[in-house]
Design a protein around this motif. Structure first.
Motif, PDB file in Angstrom:
ATOM      1  N   ASP A  48       0.834  -1.206   0.000  1.00 22.81           N
ATOM      2  CA  ASP A  48       0.000   0.000   0.000  1.00 22.81           C
ATOM      3  C   ASP A  48       0.869   1.255   0.000  1.00 22.81           C
ATOM      4  O   ASP A  48       0.585   2.225  -0.702  1.00 22.81           O
ATOM      5  N   THR A 104       0.866   4.147  -2.966  1.00 23.11           N
ATOM      6  CA  THR A 104       0.415   5.519  -2.720  1.00 23.11           C
ATOM      7  C   THR A 104       1.548   6.529  -2.625  1.00 23.11           C
ATOM      8  O   THR A 104       1.377   7.687  -2.980  1.00 23.11           O
ATOM      9  N   ARG A 105       2.725   6.095  -2.147  1.00 22.32           N
ATOM     10  CA  ARG A 105       3.820   7.043  -1.899  1.00 22.32           C
ATOM     11  C   ARG A 105       5.075   6.760  -2.707  1.00 22.32           C
ATOM     12  O   ARG A 105       5.946   7.611  -2.806  1.00 22.32           O
TER      13      ARG A 105
END
Length: 154
Positions: free
Chosen positions: A73, A77-78
């Motif tokens: 995740d 996202t990053r």
């Protein structure tokens, strides 16, 4: 044993699995440090670390686990980059209580795995304090065996 107290203990980067070897090699080239590999199949991640230099790199393994889903995740996202900064403290429970009084919800205690190649060098207890400016701020109560941290006189 020695310990960093009220001082940054180490920095951890997160890498995509297909880039971990290249990223570790580049970090070693930049610093001159040698990072040791440790793979946790039970949790689904691989990490490379030099306690002596305060450097860590982690990547999820190709199969999904409850633990490494968080790493996947994060990468989605990053992206790759600094994942966490570990700040040395004395007494995780006291710091947890202080943070809770301030309204934070610190994470559970994480400790070192007895099969890690550096288990003889350290005694490690960490907990996530909070997400801070795009990376995790982790409290670390880490004791180092004599000679692990190379302090030099100036």
């Amino acid at each position: 044993m020695k310990k960093f107290v009220n001082h940054v203990d180490h920095v951890a980067w997160i890498s995509r699995p297909e880039n971990i070897e290249k990223n570790v090699a580049r970090l070693e080239e930049l610093t001159g440090a040698k990072l040791e590999k440790f793979q946790r199949d039970d949790m689904g991640f691989v990490m490379y670390i030099s306690w002596e230099a305060g450097l860590e790199m982690v990547a999820p393994l190709p199969f999904k686990t409850d633990f490494n889903q968080m790493l996947y995740d994060w990468l989605e996202t990053r992206g790759e980059g600094v994942n966490s900064v570990v700040f040395g403290v004395r007494g995780l429970e006291e710091h947890k209580a202080r943070l809770e009084k301030l309204g934070y919800t610190p994470g559970p205690v994480m400790d070192d795995h007895p099969d890690s190649p550096w288990h003889h060098k350290i005694s490690l207890y960490e907990r996530v304090a909070d997400d801070f400016l795009g990376s995790l701020f982790i409290l670390g109560d880490i004791d180092y065996a004599d000679g692990v941290i190379p302090f030099e006189d100036s």
